[in-house]
Enzyme design. Structure first.
Site, short mmCIF file in Angstrom:
data_model
loop_
_atom_site.label_atom_id
_atom_site.label_comp_id
_atom_site.label_asym_id
_atom_site.label_seq_id
_atom_site.Cartn_x
_atom_site.Cartn_y
_atom_site.Cartn_z
N LYS A 22 0.85 -1.19 0.00
CA LYS A 22 0.00 0.00 0.00
C LYS A 22 0.89 1.24 0.00
O LYS A 22 1.92 1.29 0.67
CB LYS A 22 -0.91 -0.02 1.23
CG LYS A 22 -1.94 1.11 1.27
CD LYS A 22 -2.85 0.96 2.48
CE LYS A 22 -3.86 2.08 2.58
NZ LYS A 22 -4.76 1.94 3.74
N SER A 77 -9.99 -0.24 7.22
CA SER A 77 -9.42 -0.05 5.88
C SER A 77 -8.74 -1.27 5.29
O SER A 77 -8.33 -1.24 4.12
CB SER A 77 -8.44 1.13 5.88
OG SER A 77 -9.14 2.34 6.04
N SER A 132 -9.56 2.20 3.04
CA SER A 132 -8.69 2.91 2.12
C SER A 132 -7.72 2.00 1.38
O SER A 132 -7.07 2.42 0.42
CB SER A 132 -7.87 3.96 2.90
OG SER A 132 -7.06 3.33 3.88
#
Length: 489
Positions: free
Chosen positions: A77, A176, A152
Site C-alpha cells: 500500500k 481499511s 482505504s
C-alpha cells in the site's frame, strides 16, 4: 500468470522444484498486471526493474525450502514508505516523494525474500472508504468495474482479488483492510494494536493505525502476519510478546469444537442489508454444525463508535499532518509572497477535500474551549466501547458479525455524502478503538458481489481467529469463487 489457483504453498513447491524460477514468476506477474490493471487500476507505481533484479538475486542464492515467502511477488500500500520507490499516500502533497528508508513491515517482507512489485492505490492519506479519494485514479472492484473496491486499502484488496499478486499489505485505521477485503471477497487481517510495527507507515491516527496482510486464503494470511509481526525498537508501541507461527496449526486437525462465539445483536440490526444479515446467520449455523456454540451478546456502546472515532482519528490526523507544510518536503505552491502564503497555499492545493475536512474537524475538536466537549468525551466513549468488548470476551473465544452493512456500492454513489460514507464503517471502527484483532473472510454473495464475515478476537489472540477462519474456509467454497480476469463481472 494469475494467482486464482495458486497459494503460497503451491507456489513455493513450484519454486523449490524448479518448475519456475523467481525471475520467470516475477516477469509473468508483471505481464498479467499490465493487462489486468488496465481495468482494475489497483497500482500507482510499478517496481519492475528492481523486482526483476531482486528475483535474479534470489534465484542465484537459491529458494529457501523452509520459507514459504521466498521468491513470492507482493504489493505494498502506498502509505508504507519504500526506499527509493515513490511513495505518495495517493496525495498530490507527496506526488514526487522518494523515501530514504523502508517501513519495518516492508523490510521484514524483504528479509523473507519477497519481491516488491509495486505500490497500490488508496484513499488519500488513508482517509476514505472507497479509494475514490485518491489524487491520481479510481480503483475498481475486482468483481464489477462499476463498483468501488472499498477503502482505504482498495488497491491492495483489488490487486489480490483480481489475481495480480498473492499477497499485499494494507493499513487499517477504522476498517481499511477488512472492508475492502470484504468488498473484494478476499481475506484481510487487522492485527492487535502493537502486533506490527508502524515505523514507516505514513501516520493518520496513531492510536488506531495498524498494518496487516490481504491474501486469498486464511493460511496465506497467517504466514504473512508471522513474517511482519514483532517488536521494533523504532516503534515503542510494538509489543514484546513472542510472535507465534500463526499457520503452524492450520491443518486437517484444526477444529472449532468447544469454542464459544458471540454474535452481537447490534451487528445484525437495523441498517444491515438483508442478504448480509442472512449470510452472517448462515455462518453462525455453520459454526454450530462444526461444534462451536454461538449465542447472542450485546455491545451497547457500539452505536457511538463512528462519532467517537471521527473526533479521535481526525484530531490525531490534524496533528500528524502538520508536518506537510511545503517547507521540508512535499508539494510547494508557486506564486507565494510570504511564509504564510507558503503554508496556506501549499496545504490548500496539496491536500484533497476529504483530508482538509478531517484536518479541520480535528483542529476544531482539539481547540481551546472545545477539547472537553469533544475530544475528551470521545475518549470516554472509547473506554466504554473497550469495556463492552472485555465483558463479552470474558466468556467467549471471539465475536462474529458482518464487516460492512452492505456489499460494494457503485462508484460515485456516496462520495458526495460524507456522513453516509462514514457510516459504512460502523461495524469495523469499534475494533480499532478497542485495539483488537479483526479479520474478514469470504462468507457469501449478494447480487454477485462478495460478503465478508468479520471475526473479532481477544488482544494478541490472532491464532484463534485464524483457526476459526480456516475451519470455516475449509467447510465452505466462497473463497474458491473468482471474478473474471480483469474485473469484468
Amino acid at each position: 500468470m494469475n494467482y486464482f489457483d495458486k497459494d503460497l504453498t503451491s507456489l513455493h513447491d513450484d519454486l523449490v522444484n524448479k518448475k519456475i524460477t523467481a525471475e520467470e514468476l516475477t516477469k509473468q506477474t508483471f505481464a498479467n498486471m499490465k493487462q489486468t490493471d488496465q481495468t482494475t487500476q489497483a497500482f500507482l507505481n510499478l517496481n519492475e526493474d528492481e523486482a526483476v533484479r531482486t528475483a535474479q538475486e534470489i534465484d542465484k542464492a537459491g529458494i529457501d525450502p523452509e520459507n514459504l515467502l521466498s521468491g513470492i511477488p507482493v504489493a505494498i500500500k502506498d502509505n508504507l514508505v519504500t526506499k527509493g520507490l515513490t511513495t505518495t499516500a495517493a496525495s498530490k502533497m507527496l506526488e514526487n516523494f522518494k523515501p530514504i528508508y523502508s517501513a519495518t513491515a516492508v523490510e521484514k517482507l524483504a528479509a523473507k525474500q519477497t519481491i516488491n512489485v509495486g505500490k497500490t492505490n488508496m484513499d488519500e492519506f488513508a482517509m476514505g472508504g472507497s479509494t475514490e479519494n485518491s489524487a491520481f485514479k479510481v480503483t475498481t472492484n475486482a468483481w464489477d468495474k462499476t463498483k468501488v473496491p472499498g477503502g482505504s486499502s482498495g488497491g491492495s484488496a483489488a490487486a489480490v482479488a483480481s489475481g495480480q499478486v498473492p499477497l499485499a499489505l494494507g493499513s487499517d485505521t477504522g476498517g481499511s483492510i477488512r472492508q475492502p477485503a470484504s468488498f473484494n471477497g478476499v481475506v484481510g487481517m487487522k492485527p492487535t494494536y502493537g502486533r506490527v510495527s508502524r515505523w514507516g507507515l505514513i501516520a493518520f491516527g496513531s492510536s488506531l493505525d495498524e498494518i496487516g496482510p490481504i491474501t486469498r486464503s486464511v493460511k496465506d494470511n497467517a504466514v504473512a502476519l508471522s513474517a511482519i509481526a514483532g517488536h521494533d525498537d523504532h516503534d515503542l508501541t510494538t509489543s514484546t510478546k513472542e510472535v507465534p507461527d500463526f499457520a503452524a496449526e492450520l491443518n486437517e486437525k484444526t477444529t472449532v469444537k468447544g469454542m464459544k462465539i458471540g454474535l452481537p445483536k447490534e451487528f445484525i440490526g437495523e441498517g444491515v442489508d438483508e442478504d448480509v444479515k442472512n449470510a452472517v446467520l448462515a455462518a453462525a449455523d455453520k459454526y454450530r454444525e462444526l461444534g462451536a456454540t454461538v449465542d447472542e451478546v450485546s455491545l451497547p456502546h457500539n452505536k457511538y463508535g463512528v462519532a467517537a472515532y471521527y473526533i479521535i482519528a481526525s484530531s490525531e490526523a490534524s496533528s500528524n499532518l502538520q508536518r506537510f507544510d511545503g517547507i521540508r518536503y512535499g508539494y510547494r505552491a508557486d506564486d507565494v509572497k510570504n511564509l504564510e502564503d507558503v503554508y496556506v497555499k501549499s496545504r490548500s492545493e496539496g491536500f484533497g477535500d476529504e483530508v482538509k475536512r478531517r484536518i479541520m474537524l480535528g483542529t476544531y475538536s482539539l481547540s481551546a474551549g472545545f477539547y472537553d466537549a469533544y475530544f475528551k468525551k470521545a475518549a470516554k466513549v472509547r473506554t466504554l466501547i473497550i469495556r463492552d468488548f472485555q465483558k463479552v470476551m470474558e466468556d467467549h473465544d471471539f465475536i462474529m458479525g458482518p464487516v460492512a452493512p452492505t456489499v460494494a456500492f457503485s462508484i460515485g454513489a456516496e462520495i458526495s455524502d460524507p456522513m453516509t460514507m462514514y457510516m459504512n464503517d460502523i461495524l469495523t471502527i469499534p475494533v480499532n478503538l478497542a485495539g483488537l484483532p479483526g479479520m474478514s473472510i469470504p462468507a457469501g454473495f449478494s447480487n454477485g458481489m462478495p460478503i465478508g464475515l468479520q471475526l473479532i478476537g481477544k488482544p494478541f489472540d490472532e491464532e484463534t481467529l485464524y483457526k476459526a477462519g480456516y475451519v470455516f474456509e475449509q467447510n465452505t467454497d466462497f473463497h474458491k469463487k473468482t471474478p473474471e480476469l480483469g474485473g469484468q463481472a
